[in-house]
Design an enzyme around this catalytic site. Structure first.
Site, PDB file in Angstrom:
ATOM      1  N   GLU A   9       0.796  -1.219   0.000  1.00  0.00           N
ATOM      2  CA  GLU A   9       0.000   0.000   0.000  1.00  0.00           C
ATOM      3  C   GLU A   9       0.837   1.283   0.000  1.00  0.00           C
ATOM      4  O   GLU A   9       0.391   2.311   0.498  1.00  0.00           O
ATOM      5  CB  GLU A   9      -0.930   0.015   1.215  1.00  0.00           C
ATOM      6  CG  GLU A   9      -1.990  -1.063   1.168  1.00  0.00           C
ATOM      7  CD  GLU A   9      -3.072  -0.778   2.184  1.00  0.00           C
ATOM      8  OE1 GLU A   9      -4.129  -0.284   1.782  1.00  0.00           O
ATOM      9  OE2 GLU A   9      -2.848  -1.039   3.376  1.00  0.00           O
ATOM     10  N   HIS A  43      -0.395   5.312   8.118  1.00  0.00           N
ATOM     11  CA  HIS A  43      -1.557   4.512   7.727  1.00  0.00           C
ATOM     12  C   HIS A  43      -1.703   3.396   8.750  1.00  0.00           C
ATOM     13  O   HIS A  43      -0.749   2.671   9.013  1.00  0.00           O
ATOM     14  CB  HIS A  43      -1.366   3.918   6.322  1.00  0.00           C
ATOM     15  CG  HIS A  43      -2.377   2.859   5.996  1.00  0.00           C
ATOM     16  ND1 HIS A  43      -3.721   3.092   5.987  1.00  0.00           N
ATOM     17  CD2 HIS A  43      -2.223   1.536   5.702  1.00  0.00           C
ATOM     18  CE1 HIS A  43      -4.366   1.969   5.685  1.00  0.00           C
ATOM     19  NE2 HIS A  43      -3.475   1.007   5.510  1.00  0.00           N
ATOM     20  N   HIS A  84      -4.695   0.530  10.937  1.00  0.00           N
ATOM     21  CA  HIS A  84      -5.973  -0.197  10.929  1.00  0.00           C
ATOM     22  C   HIS A  84      -6.589  -0.233  12.321  1.00  0.00           C
ATOM     23  O   HIS A  84      -7.218  -1.222  12.702  1.00  0.00           O
ATOM     24  CB  HIS A  84      -5.767  -1.644  10.454  1.00  0.00           C
ATOM     25  CG  HIS A  84      -5.063  -1.770   9.138  1.00  0.00           C
ATOM     26  ND1 HIS A  84      -4.289  -2.859   8.824  1.00  0.00           N
ATOM     27  CD2 HIS A  84      -5.019  -0.954   8.056  1.00  0.00           C
ATOM     28  CE1 HIS A  84      -3.786  -2.710   7.596  1.00  0.00           C
ATOM     29  NE2 HIS A  84      -4.210  -1.559   7.118  1.00  0.00           N
ATOM     30  N   HIS A 132     -11.492  -0.365   6.553  1.00  0.00           N
ATOM     31  CA  HIS A 132     -10.074  -0.621   6.406  1.00  0.00           C
ATOM     32  C   HIS A 132      -9.236   0.055   7.517  1.00  0.00           C
ATOM     33  O   HIS A 132      -8.557  -0.636   8.267  1.00  0.00           O
ATOM     34  CB  HIS A 132      -9.645  -0.134   5.011  1.00  0.00           C
ATOM     35  CG  HIS A 132      -8.206  -0.333   4.675  1.00  0.00           C
ATOM     36  ND1 HIS A 132      -7.716  -0.225   3.403  1.00  0.00           N
ATOM     37  CD2 HIS A 132      -7.129  -0.609   5.442  1.00  0.00           C
ATOM     38  CE1 HIS A 132      -6.410  -0.451   3.397  1.00  0.00           C
ATOM     39  NE2 HIS A 132      -6.029  -0.678   4.632  1.00  0.00           N
TER      40      HIS A 132
HETATM   41 MN    MN Z   1      -3.983  -1.005   5.072  1.00  0.00          MN
END
Ligand code: MN
Length: 241
Positions: free
Chosen positions: A82, A101, A103, A171
């Protein structure tokens, strides 16, 4: 590159390693999630670990990428699927120097229910007045939810717009900062804010911070006094003081 430049870059890389350890130690990231910085000496590049759990990242795991997510010197290392999240945001936001980033499971309910994630306490003011939601499905249909190409990275950056953070439906989230310390600070308190909203709503209606309170509290929290104190504390807890 002159000596001063080299020292500045090494210091930024050390902070990036520390950011990985802190976000894992504070429970914002588990085996997944990543954090990057824009290259301090070359705004056309960013630095991100090879594919690895954040808690395990060391200086030697860091790789350089151009803003189109191409590795500068891959040496056969595996890369995060990603990384387009990072390039997409750095291309769209010249003032952003760090991207997280993650989760965090505390955030997921706010991306899937229509219940907005709003600042509920002074430390949560750093998320800003609005946290938009990026939903991959209307534009890309059924996918594995991962941001694996430029189109999705750009779409996410567009949903983020000028804001500090965005939720990703089903996500996780992205968080930006002018520095990696700032981005870590926002990521930690965004998670805490989400947990507090859920607990408060089980008791009754929520009296959120006003836009004026958000602005004033965030101004205070982004000052070096607060930023340095948090960084020092989280670093020690993560065993990298
Ligand atoms: Mn991810």
């Amino acid at each position: 590159m002159n000596e001063n430049n080299n020292v500045a870059v090494e210091s930024a890389l050390a902070d990036l390693v520390r950011a990985n350890r802190i976000l894992a130690n504070e429970g914002v990231m588990d085996g997944f999630g990543h954090v990057s910085i824009r290259h301090p000496a070359d705004p056309g590049r960013y630095i991100l670990s090879r594919s690895l759990s954040p808690e395990l990242v060391t200086r030697d795991d860091l790789m350089e990428f151009s803003l189109d997510d191409t590795p500068v010197d891959p040496r056969g290392r595996s890369m995060y699927a990603e990384r387009a999240i990072h390039g997409g945001i750095y291309r769209a936001r010249p003032e952003v120097n760090a991207v997280v980033h993650n989760h965090s499971t505390a955030l997921i309910p706010f991306g899937v229910t229509g219940m907005p994630l709003r600042a509920i306490f002074h430390m949560g003011a750093v998320i800003g007045s609005e946290v938009p939601i990026w939903d991959s499905r209307p534009e890309f249909g059924d996918t594995n939810l991962l941001v694996t190409d430029h189109e999705k990275g750009m779409s996410l950056a567009k949903a983020l717009g000028p804001r500090r953070a965005a939720l990703m439906r089903g996500h996780g989230c992205v968080v930006t900062g002018e520095s990696v310390r700032e981005a870590v600070f926002v990521a930690v308190y965004m998670q805490a804010n989400a947990e507090l909203v859920m607990r408060s709503r089980s008791l009754g209606e929520v009296n959120y911070l006003s836009d004026g309170e958000i602005r004033l509290a965030a101004d205070h929290l982004f000052k070096p006094l607060s930023q340095d104190r948090a960084w020092e504390y989280w670093s020690r807890r993560a065993g990298c003081a």
